[in-house]
Scaffold this motif. Structure first.
Motif, PDB file in Angstrom:
ATOM      1  N   GLU A  95       0.835  -1.195   0.000  1.00 43.22           N
ATOM      2  CA  GLU A  95       0.000   0.000   0.000  1.00 43.22           C
ATOM      3  C   GLU A  95       0.872   1.248   0.000  1.00 43.22           C
ATOM      4  OE1 GLU A  95      -2.469   2.007  -0.701  1.00 43.22           O
ATOM      5  OE2 GLU A  95      -3.904   0.750   0.390  1.00 43.22           O
ATOM      6  N   SER A  96       0.821   2.025  -1.071  1.00 44.22           N
ATOM      7  CA  SER A  96       1.622   3.241  -1.162  1.00 44.22           C
ATOM      8  C   SER A  96       0.892   4.461  -0.606  1.00 44.22           C
ATOM      9  CB  SER A  96       2.012   3.509  -2.625  1.00 44.22           C
ATOM     10  OG  SER A  96       0.847   3.659  -3.440  1.00 44.22           O
ATOM     11  N   ARG A  97      -0.427   4.344  -0.398  1.00 50.84           N
ATOM     12  CA  ARG A  97      -1.207   5.466   0.110  1.00 50.84           C
ATOM     13  C   ARG A  97      -1.161   5.524   1.636  1.00 50.84           C
ATOM     14  NH1 ARG A  97      -6.716   3.412  -2.504  1.00 50.84           N
ATOM     15  NH2 ARG A  97      -5.915   1.577  -1.392  1.00 50.84           N
ATOM     16  N   GLU A  98      -1.456   6.687   2.182  1.00 52.73           N
ATOM     17  CA  GLU A  98      -1.638   6.799   3.623  1.00 52.73           C
ATOM     18  C   GLU A  98      -3.004   6.214   3.970  1.00 52.73           C
ATOM     19  OE1 GLU A  98      -0.512  10.268   6.488  1.00 52.73           O
ATOM     20  OE2 GLU A  98      -2.573  10.607   5.829  1.00 52.73           O
ATOM     21  N   CYS A 100      -6.179   5.415   6.420  1.00 55.64           N
ATOM     22  CA  CYS A 100      -6.918   5.929   7.568  1.00 55.64           C
ATOM     23  C   CYS A 100      -7.585   4.759   8.293  1.00 55.64           C
ATOM     24  CB  CYS A 100      -7.980   6.935   7.107  1.00 55.64           C
ATOM     25  SG  CYS A 100      -8.989   7.584   8.452  1.00 55.64           S
ATOM     26  N   TRP A 117       2.684   0.092  11.319  1.00 54.47           N
ATOM     27  CA  TRP A 117       2.200   0.689  10.070  1.00 54.47           C
ATOM     28  C   TRP A 117       2.837   2.065   9.894  1.00 54.47           C
ATOM     29  CZ3 TRP A 117      -1.768  -2.371   7.721  1.00 54.47           C
ATOM     30  CH2 TRP A 117      -2.129  -1.937   6.436  1.00 54.47           C
ATOM     31  N   ASN A 119       2.795   4.409   7.567  1.00 51.83           N
ATOM     32  CA  ASN A 119       2.099   5.509   6.908  1.00 51.83           C
ATOM     33  C   ASN A 119       0.595   5.396   7.164  1.00 51.83           C
ATOM     34  OD1 ASN A 119       1.836   7.804   5.340  1.00 51.83           O
ATOM     35  ND2 ASN A 119       1.701   6.660   3.422  1.00 51.83           N
ATOM     36  N   TYR A 120       0.126   6.019   8.245  1.00 54.72           N
ATOM     37  CA  TYR A 120      -1.292   5.899   8.595  1.00 54.72           C
ATOM     38  C   TYR A 120      -1.753   7.147   9.340  1.00 54.72           C
ATOM     39  CZ  TYR A 120      -0.788   5.452  13.632  1.00 54.72           C
ATOM     40  OH  TYR A 120      -0.562   5.733  14.958  1.00 54.72           O
ATOM     41  N   ASN A 121      -3.059   7.322   9.396  1.00 55.80           N
ATOM     42  CA  ASN A 121      -3.671   8.260  10.340  1.00 55.80           C
ATOM     43  C   ASN A 121      -4.892   7.564  10.926  1.00 55.80           C
ATOM     44  OD1 ASN A 121      -6.303   9.369   8.961  1.00 55.80           O
ATOM     45  ND2 ASN A 121      -4.727   9.452   7.363  1.00 55.80           N
ATOM     46  N   ASP A 190      -8.554  14.056   6.930  1.00 55.49           N
ATOM     47  CA  ASP A 190      -7.664  14.029   5.777  1.00 55.49           C
ATOM     48  C   ASP A 190      -8.495  13.918   4.489  1.00 55.49           C
ATOM     49  OD1 ASP A 190      -7.355  11.015   4.504  1.00 55.49           O
ATOM     50  OD2 ASP A 190      -8.054  10.997   6.580  1.00 55.49           O
ATOM     51  N   ILE A 192      -7.364  12.205   1.756  1.00 51.92           N
ATOM     52  CA  ILE A 192      -6.799  11.131   0.937  1.00 51.92           C
ATOM     53  C   ILE A 192      -7.790   9.987   0.741  1.00 51.92           C
ATOM     54  CG2 ILE A 192      -4.961   9.396   0.793  1.00 51.92           C
ATOM     55  CD1 ILE A 192      -3.168  11.347   2.314  1.00 51.92           C
ATOM     56  N   CYS A 193      -8.451   9.575   1.822  1.00 49.52           N
ATOM     57  CA  CYS A 193      -9.315   8.394   1.712  1.00 49.52           C
ATOM     58  C   CYS A 193     -10.704   8.711   1.166  1.00 49.52           C
ATOM     59  CB  CYS A 193      -9.419   7.679   3.056  1.00 49.52           C
ATOM     60  SG  CYS A 193     -10.249   8.630   4.343  1.00 49.52           S
TER      61      CYS A 193
END
Length: 231
Positions: A95-98, A100, A117, A119-121, A190, A192-193
């Protein structure tokens, strides 16, 4: 699947944990689903007890999609670390995306995510926050004001809702300000998701979907899950 051999052959073998995810579930998430994962655990109702852990994604239409499923002996820091390490090895490394993560602040989820993990929020379930606030400050009448604040899509609306909460209960207002805003109010989420979910309803929907099978023995339960996923 990982099999852990018992260290002492003189000790009777016993079931401890189980992790399940098919290749199609992995491929489906990575190829077509939003980087949003709900985490939760629910009690099994069979004589053997245990906790059912799951990770749930959503598609472009907010449909529920099971990524992984696990059964552990109890919900703890160690069991969540075990589950999330498998989840990261299964989909996270690709998974290249951040990503959530939506949680109910279960034991061990947030500290473990920080470990496994990169790269996460995270977001916290609004219903869980509200329930804690109501039980702590006995402010049932703040439900409407809380959801106004949580669902505010811009800063002025949020500040207006928070002022209404403060006018009613300064303690409740202080409690909410100590929770990171990006974890519970929409205007700080965010981008992104691409989802404004502020509750863990997707996981609760899955748990409800499986409810009638939670009394079954372990292998029968997993076979029912497989059949439902295939359908």
């Amino acid at each position: 699947m990982t099999i852990r051999h018992k260290p002492n052959p003189q000790i009777p073998a016993s079931f401890q944990r189980f992790y399940l995810s098919f290749q199609a579930q992995k491929d489906g998430y990575l190829q077509g689903y939003r980087p949003f994962i709900g985490l939760d655990g629910c009690h099994l109702k069979s004589p053997y007890e245990g906790i059912l852990l799951c990770s749930i994604a959503i598609d472009a239409n907010c449909g529920v999609y099971l990524i992984t499923l696990g059964v552990v002996e109890t919900e703890s820091l160690d069991s969540w670390r075990w589950f999330l390490e498998f989840l990261y090895r299964h989909v996270g490394v690709y998974e290249s995306r951040e990503v959530c993560f939506m949680t109910d602040c279960q034991k061990g989820t947030i500290p473990t995510l920080a470990e496994v993990w990169p790269n996460y929020n995270s977001r916290f379930c609004g219903r869980h926050i509200l329930q804690n606030m109501m039980s702590r400050f006995k402010v049932d009448y703040l439900t409407i004001q809380f959801w106004h604040a949580a669902n505010s899509s811009n800063l002025p609306e949020f500040l207006e809702a928070m002022e209404a909460i403060k006018a009613t209960s300064e303690a409740a207002h202080l409690y909410l300000t100590r929770i990171p805003l990006e974890s519970w109010t929409i205007h700080k989420f965010d981008t992104i998701c691409k989802t404004d979910h502020n509750t863990n309803s997707v996981v609760e929907a899955f748990n409800s979907w499986l409810n009638k099978f939670r009394t079954l023995p372990m292998l029968t339960l997993m076979e029912k899950v497989r059949q439902k996923i295939m359908k």
